[in-house]
Design a protein around this motif. Structure first.
Motif, PDB file in Angstrom:
ATOM      1  N   ARG A 112       0.861  -1.187   0.000  1.00 33.95           N
ATOM      2  CA  ARG A 112       0.000   0.000   0.000  1.00 33.95           C
ATOM      3  C   ARG A 112       0.901   1.241   0.000  1.00 33.95           C
ATOM      4  O   ARG A 112       2.004   1.222   0.523  1.00 33.95           O
ATOM      5  CB  ARG A 112      -0.898   0.001   1.235  1.00 33.95           C
ATOM      6  CG  ARG A 112      -1.910   1.161   1.285  1.00 33.95           C
ATOM      7  CD  ARG A 112      -2.755   1.055   2.552  1.00 33.95           C
ATOM      8  NE  ARG A 112      -3.726   2.134   2.666  1.00 33.95           N
ATOM      9  CZ  ARG A 112      -4.505   2.345   3.722  1.00 33.95           C
ATOM     10  NH1 ARG A 112      -4.424   1.525   4.780  1.00 33.95           N
ATOM     11  NH2 ARG A 112      -5.357   3.361   3.736  1.00 33.95           N
ATOM     12  N   MET A 113       0.359   2.294  -0.569  1.00 39.53           N
ATOM     13  CA  MET A 113       1.129   3.527  -0.631  1.00 39.53           C
ATOM     14  C   MET A 113       0.179   4.700  -0.452  1.00 39.53           C
ATOM     15  O   MET A 113      -0.856   4.798  -1.127  1.00 39.53           O
ATOM     16  CB  MET A 113       1.855   3.640  -1.976  1.00 39.53           C
ATOM     17  CG  MET A 113       2.937   4.683  -2.024  1.00 39.53           C
ATOM     18  SD  MET A 113       3.880   4.515  -3.560  1.00 39.53           S
ATOM     19  CE  MET A 113       5.042   5.863  -3.385  1.00 39.53           C
ATOM     20  N   ILE A 114       0.533   5.591   0.465  1.00 40.89           N
ATOM     21  CA  ILE A 114      -0.289   6.754   0.771  1.00 40.89           C
ATOM     22  C   ILE A 114       0.561   7.999   0.543  1.00 40.89           C
ATOM     23  O   ILE A 114       1.731   8.041   0.919  1.00 40.89           O
ATOM     24  CB  ILE A 114      -0.799   6.729   2.224  1.00 40.89           C
ATOM     25  CG1 ILE A 114      -1.647   5.465   2.474  1.00 40.89           C
ATOM     26  CG2 ILE A 114      -1.611   7.990   2.539  1.00 40.89           C
ATOM     27  CD1 ILE A 114      -2.034   5.285   3.908  1.00 40.89           C
ATOM     28  N   GLY A 115      -0.028   9.002  -0.086  1.00 31.79           N
ATOM     29  CA  GLY A 115       0.762  10.188  -0.335  1.00 31.79           C
ATOM     30  C   GLY A 115      -0.087  11.411  -0.594  1.00 31.79           C
ATOM     31  O   GLY A 115      -1.322  11.388  -0.510  1.00 31.79           O
ATOM     32  N   SER A 116       0.602  12.493  -0.923  1.00 32.10           N
ATOM     33  CA  SER A 116      -0.084  13.760  -1.200  1.00 32.10           C
ATOM     34  C   SER A 116       0.620  14.460  -2.355  1.00 32.10           C
ATOM     35  O   SER A 116       1.838  14.397  -2.486  1.00 32.10           O
ATOM     36  CB  SER A 116      -0.101  14.670   0.019  1.00 32.10           C
ATOM     37  OG  SER A 116       1.212  15.068   0.371  1.00 32.10           O
ATOM     38  N   MET A 117      -0.182  15.126  -3.188  1.00 27.05           N
ATOM     39  CA  MET A 117       0.307  15.896  -4.320  1.00 27.05           C
ATOM     40  C   MET A 117       0.098  17.373  -4.020  1.00 27.05           C
ATOM     41  O   MET A 117      -1.018  17.797  -3.733  1.00 27.05           O
ATOM     42  CB  MET A 117      -0.435  15.508  -5.610  1.00 27.05           C
ATOM     43  CG  MET A 117      -0.271  14.046  -5.994  1.00 27.05           C
ATOM     44  SD  MET A 117      -1.504  13.480  -7.213  1.00 27.05           S
ATOM     45  CE  MET A 117      -1.119  14.516  -8.600  1.00 27.05           C
ATOM     46  N   VAL A 118       1.173  18.135  -4.109  1.00 27.18           N
ATOM     47  CA  VAL A 118       1.105  19.563  -3.830  1.00 27.18           C
ATOM     48  C   VAL A 118       1.269  20.327  -5.145  1.00 27.18           C
ATOM     49  O   VAL A 118       2.240  20.115  -5.877  1.00 27.18           O
ATOM     50  CB  VAL A 118       2.198  19.995  -2.828  1.00 27.18           C
ATOM     51  CG1 VAL A 118       2.073  21.490  -2.523  1.00 27.18           C
ATOM     52  CG2 VAL A 118       2.105  19.177  -1.558  1.00 27.18           C
ATOM     53  N   ASP A 119       0.305  21.202  -5.448  1.00 30.38           N
ATOM     54  CA  ASP A 119       0.382  22.017  -6.662  1.00 30.38           C
ATOM     55  C   ASP A 119       1.381  23.148  -6.432  1.00 30.38           C
ATOM     56  O   ASP A 119       1.129  24.086  -5.672  1.00 30.38           O
ATOM     57  CB  ASP A 119      -1.007  22.594  -6.986  1.00 30.38           C
ATOM     58  CG  ASP A 119      -0.994  23.421  -8.259  1.00 30.38           C
ATOM     59  OD1 ASP A 119       0.050  23.460  -8.919  1.00 30.38           O
ATOM     60  OD2 ASP A 119      -2.035  24.035  -8.573  1.00 30.38           O
ATOM     61  N   MET A 120       2.522  23.055  -7.118  1.00 34.70           N
ATOM     62  CA  MET A 120       3.589  24.043  -6.961  1.00 34.70           C
ATOM     63  C   MET A 120       3.612  25.051  -8.129  1.00 34.70           C
ATOM     64  O   MET A 120       4.537  25.849  -8.236  1.00 34.70           O
ATOM     65  CB  MET A 120       4.943  23.321  -6.917  1.00 34.70           C
ATOM     66  CG  MET A 120       5.089  22.322  -5.794  1.00 34.70           C
ATOM     67  SD  MET A 120       5.099  23.117  -4.182  1.00 34.70           S
ATOM     68  CE  MET A 120       6.667  23.972  -4.240  1.00 34.70           C
ATOM     69  N   THR A 121       2.567  25.020  -8.960  1.00 35.58           N
ATOM     70  CA  THR A 121       2.584  25.838 -10.177  1.00 35.58           C
ATOM     71  C   THR A 121       2.752  27.320  -9.865  1.00 35.58           C
ATOM     72  O   THR A 121       3.626  27.997 -10.417  1.00 35.58           O
ATOM     73  CB  THR A 121       1.285  25.623 -10.970  1.00 35.58           C
ATOM     74  OG1 THR A 121       1.125  24.222 -11.247  1.00 35.58           O
ATOM     75  CG2 THR A 121       1.332  26.397 -12.287  1.00 35.58           C
ATOM     76  N   GLN A 122       1.921  27.842  -8.979  1.00 34.91           N
ATOM     77  CA  GLN A 122       1.996  29.274  -8.664  1.00 34.91           C
ATOM     78  C   GLN A 122       3.282  29.621  -7.938  1.00 34.91           C
ATOM     79  O   GLN A 122       3.849  30.691  -8.141  1.00 34.91           O
ATOM     80  CB  GLN A 122       0.760  29.680  -7.822  1.00 34.91           C
ATOM     81  CG  GLN A 122      -0.552  29.565  -8.566  1.00 34.91           C
ATOM     82  CD  GLN A 122      -0.565  30.386  -9.845  1.00 34.91           C
ATOM     83  OE1 GLN A 122      -0.059  31.505  -9.882  1.00 34.91           O
ATOM     84  NE2 GLN A 122      -1.137  29.822 -10.894  1.00 34.91           N
ATOM     85  N   VAL A 123       3.738  28.695  -7.070  1.00 32.46           N
ATOM     86  CA  VAL A 123       4.988  28.942  -6.338  1.00 32.46           C
ATOM     87  C   VAL A 123       6.154  29.025  -7.314  1.00 32.46           C
ATOM     88  O   VAL A 123       6.985  29.938  -7.250  1.00 32.46           O
ATOM     89  CB  VAL A 123       5.237  27.824  -5.296  1.00 32.46           C
ATOM     90  CG1 VAL A 123       6.601  28.005  -4.649  1.00 32.46           C
ATOM     91  CG2 VAL A 123       4.142  27.835  -4.244  1.00 32.46           C
ATOM     92  N   LEU A 124       6.224  28.047  -8.244  1.00 30.00           N
ATOM     93  CA  LEU A 124       7.315  28.046  -9.223  1.00 30.00           C
ATOM     94  C   LEU A 124       7.228  29.249 -10.147  1.00 30.00           C
ATOM     95  O   LEU A 124       8.253  29.829 -10.540  1.00 30.00           O
ATOM     96  CB  LEU A 124       7.279  26.752 -10.046  1.00 30.00           C
ATOM     97  CG  LEU A 124       7.574  25.459  -9.269  1.00 30.00           C
ATOM     98  CD1 LEU A 124       7.437  24.255 -10.187  1.00 30.00           C
ATOM     99  CD2 LEU A 124       8.978  25.504  -8.661  1.00 30.00           C
ATOM    100  N   LYS A 125       5.975  29.637 -10.492  1.00 27.84           N
ATOM    101  CA  LYS A 125       5.794  30.804 -11.342  1.00 27.84           C
ATOM    102  C   LYS A 125       6.301  32.059 -10.630  1.00 27.84           C
ATOM    103  O   LYS A 125       6.984  32.889 -11.219  1.00 27.84           O
ATOM    104  CB  LYS A 125       4.319  30.960 -11.706  1.00 27.84           C
ATOM    105  CG  LYS A 125       4.043  32.143 -12.612  1.00 27.84           C
ATOM    106  CD  LYS A 125       2.562  32.224 -12.944  1.00 27.84           C
ATOM    107  CE  LYS A 125       2.272  33.439 -13.828  1.00 27.84           C
ATOM    108  NZ  LYS A 125       0.822  33.571 -14.120  1.00 27.84           N
ATOM    109  N   ALA A 126       5.942  32.174  -9.336  1.00 26.07           N
ATOM    110  CA  ALA A 126       6.393  33.335  -8.570  1.00 26.07           C
ATOM    111  C   ALA A 126       7.912  33.344  -8.436  1.00 26.07           C
ATOM    112  O   ALA A 126       8.558  34.389  -8.566  1.00 26.07           O
ATOM    113  CB  ALA A 126       5.741  33.335  -7.185  1.00 26.07           C
ATOM    114  N   GLN A 127       8.485  32.162  -8.174  1.00 25.74           N
ATOM    115  CA  GLN A 127       9.939  32.078  -8.070  1.00 25.74           C
ATOM    116  C   GLN A 127      10.608  32.485  -9.383  1.00 25.74           C
ATOM    117  O   GLN A 127      11.614  33.198  -9.385  1.00 25.74           O
ATOM    118  CB  GLN A 127      10.361  30.657  -7.690  1.00 25.74           C
ATOM    119  CG  GLN A 127      10.016  30.261  -6.257  1.00 25.74           C
ATOM    120  CD  GLN A 127      10.395  28.818  -5.966  1.00 25.74           C
ATOM    121  OE1 GLN A 127      10.707  28.057  -6.867  1.00 25.74           O
ATOM    122  NE2 GLN A 127      10.340  28.445  -4.690  1.00 25.74           N
TER     123      GLN A 127
END
Length: 597
Positions: A112-127
């Protein structure tokens, strides 16, 4: 277990991230509601699988992510992280930071595998925007031709761009950083500079003109504009100054009076017209050449502007480029000017900005040059017409001589051969007398003579060119060339246009002949490829060999008559001749001729 599951469900609802859970044995994949709202899909009534995740990975990221993902599962680690692009339902991609925890059984196999996906689009765009902004500012800082510097409240140097370091003659920022700039300022201006610094740190911008002596002894006049630099809270943290080296300007001002006298002498003696004007185009001064060219008096011109002497079309289509001139560049334009009597004169105008901000133009009357150029064009046109006529006459003479050789000499040789053959038969076949031997030699010589006559006749004007057309003549000549030289040849042709003009057939055939002759003489090739293709508007002939090639620049400098002749033939047909070659890479000749059938 129930409490743990309940806590997991609460967390998956409370977080803004996408939470996922994969049961590997059943290959069931679960996402929380954030997945469906962020990706823009509806929750499927069926059971989701890992394939859904794979299918949405960006094609460029797929192999890398899949390899690392499967490697983590197949290994012995419990954590996996990766960054990738993930496709939304509208086709756009999100930049995802994904992390998962791998649950294994007692045998160490992942179940079994449990995880989370974080949307980094705006963060990377800002960076990225921050990085681009910093890069832009740093680029401006490093490439600005004026001196840019930061000082603290005590006048210590915090930073300076390369232009500024060059002005103060410092080889590197380390030599002057955190040191007072007052040391290089002339003593007469130190107090004024210190007061400027104090005023700026009180929030008041200022300007100062002063002199410095660089670290290597060069004295310069400087003009600086200083403003306070504030942090996010509004506190003044540094003095920002942009300083310009005005040494040349001051020197120019000092020399202006003496130069004015020299200028006046040179201007009045110049044959060309010279005009001095301001940024609005108002004429400030002119020389005698301008008076003679335009027909106005000096007083009249000094009350006029460029708009009064340039034609309306010049003003509309080619306005004076003041902004370009202000950068220090000069311009050269051909302009139409209106004289006092209303006539138009074509001129060449060279313009530039003077150190004092005014503009100077030197104007040359092109009337005689344009007339000479037109006469030269007409002369060249007449020469080309004459050359075309001579080519036609020569081709007609070739065709006439070829017919005479074929019809008269050819027939006479044929009759002579028949007569000799008849005599030869009358001599006993068993007879080996000198007469019999001589008759055989004579027959052999006659056969060779007939072939030679046919070859000469064909080279003068192949009958195939008139009877069967250009492409057939090319094919015959290429086969004959191959037999004589032993080179491998190939010909690719399309359908020959009907009613192809004689001048085009003859011109292309002669270029083809000359090209093959050049290959045989110079190329040392083993293969020649010829292509002839045509459409309703253009006929293109190309000849390519795999020979030694040559340096085109050297051949052009020698003005080779063969190439010039082929270029001229192409031009007379309204076409274009090009040759591509390089040492060791063979040669390609392409002739394009408009046919407009």
């Amino acid at each position: 277990m129930l409490k743990s599951t309940e806590r997991f469900n609460i967390v998956s609802k409370a977080t803004s991230d996408i939470v996922w859970d994969w049961f590997m044995a059943e290959n069931t994949f679960w996402w929380n509601d954030n997945y469906y709202s962020i990706i823009g899909v509806s929750r499927s009534p069926g059971i989701a699988t890992i394939d859904e995740w794979y299918q949405r990975l960006h094609p460029e990221d797929y192999e890398r992510v899949r390899k690392k993902f499967l490697g983590a599962i197949g290994g012995d680690q419990h954590f996996w992280t990766d960054e990738y692009r993930y496709r939304k339902n509208d086709g756009s991609y999100l930049n995802i930071y994904d992390r998962g925890y791998i649950i294994r059984n007692n045998s160490g196999i992942a179940i079994r595998m449990i995880g989370s996906m974080v949307d980094m689009t705006q963060v990377l765009k800002a960076q990225k925007e921050v990085e681009e902004s910093e890069n832009r500012l740093r680029t401006i800082f490093n490439n600005e031709p004026e001196c840019i510097k930061l000082l603290d409240s005590k006048g210590l140097l915090l930073d300076m761009n390369p232009a500024g370091l060059s002005m103060i003659e410092a080889d590197s920022i380390e030599l002057v950083k955190n040191k007072s700039v007052l040391g290089i300022i002339d003593e007469d201006y130190r107090t004024s500079f210190a007061n400027l610094c104090q005023d700026v740190f009180k929030g008041n911008p200022g300007k100062l003109l002063f002199a410095i002596t660089g670290l290597k002894g060069t004295r310069r006049w400087m003009e600086t504009h200083a403003v306070p630099m504030r942090d996010g809270s509004g506190k003044i943290t540094a003095l920002l100054a942009v300083t310009r080296d005005i040494s040349d300007k001051r020197k120019a001002e000092e020399e202006l009076i003496s130069n004015e006298r020299k200028y006046r002498t040179l201007v009045e003696q110049a044959v060309d017209a010279i005009a001095l004007y301001d940024a609005n185009g108002k004429l400030l001064d002119v020389n005698t050449g301008a008076i003679n060219l335009l027909g106005y008096s000096r007083e009249e011109l000094q009350h006029m502007s460029l708009r009064d002497v340039l034609t309306d079309e010049e003003i509309k289509v080619r306005p004076v480029q003041y902004e370009v001139l202000k950068t220090g560049k000069s311009t050269v334009k051909q302009r139409a000017m209106r004289k006092k009597d209303g006539t138009i004169v074509q001129t060449e105008v060279r313009s530039q900005q003077l150190p004092d901000g005014r503009f100077l133009s030197v104007i040359r009357d092109l009337t005689d040059r344009i007339k000479a150029e037109e006469e030269l064009k007409e002369s060249y046109k007449a020469i080309r017409t004459l050359t075309d006529h001579l080519q036609k006459v020569r081709e007609e003479e070739r065709a006439h001589i070829a017919r005479e050789i074929h019809d008269e000499l050819g027939q006479q040789l044929t009759v002579l051969k028949m007569d000799v053959a008849w005599l030869n038969k009358k001599i006993d076949a068993a007879d080996e007398s000198p007469l019999k031997i001589k008759m055989k030699e004579l027959l052999t010589m006659l056969d060779g003579t007939v072939k030679t006559v046919r070859r000469i006749s064909s080279e003068l004007r192949p009958s195939l060119l008139d009877d069967m057309g250009l492409f057939a003549a090319l094919e015959w000549h290429l086969e004959d060339f191959s037999k004589r030289t032993g080179l491998e040849t190939s010909l690719v042709t399309g359908k020959e246009p009907e009613k192809l003009p004689d001048n085009i057939k003859t011109g292309l055939y002669r270029i083809f002949q000359e090209s093959l002759t050049n290959v045989a003489r110079h190329a040392n090739a083993s293969k020649i490829t010829v292509k002839a293709e045509a459409n309703d508007k253009m006929l293109v002939l190309s000849i390519e060999d795999d020979g030694v090639g040559f340096d085109i620049s050297k051949v052009k400098s020698k003005k080779t008559l063969g190439i010039l002749g082929m270029q001229e033939r192409s031009a007379m047909m309204g076409g274009h001749y090009s040759i591509t070659a390089a040492p060791g890479k063979g040669t390609i000749i392409v002739v394009s001729v408009p046919i407009n059938l």
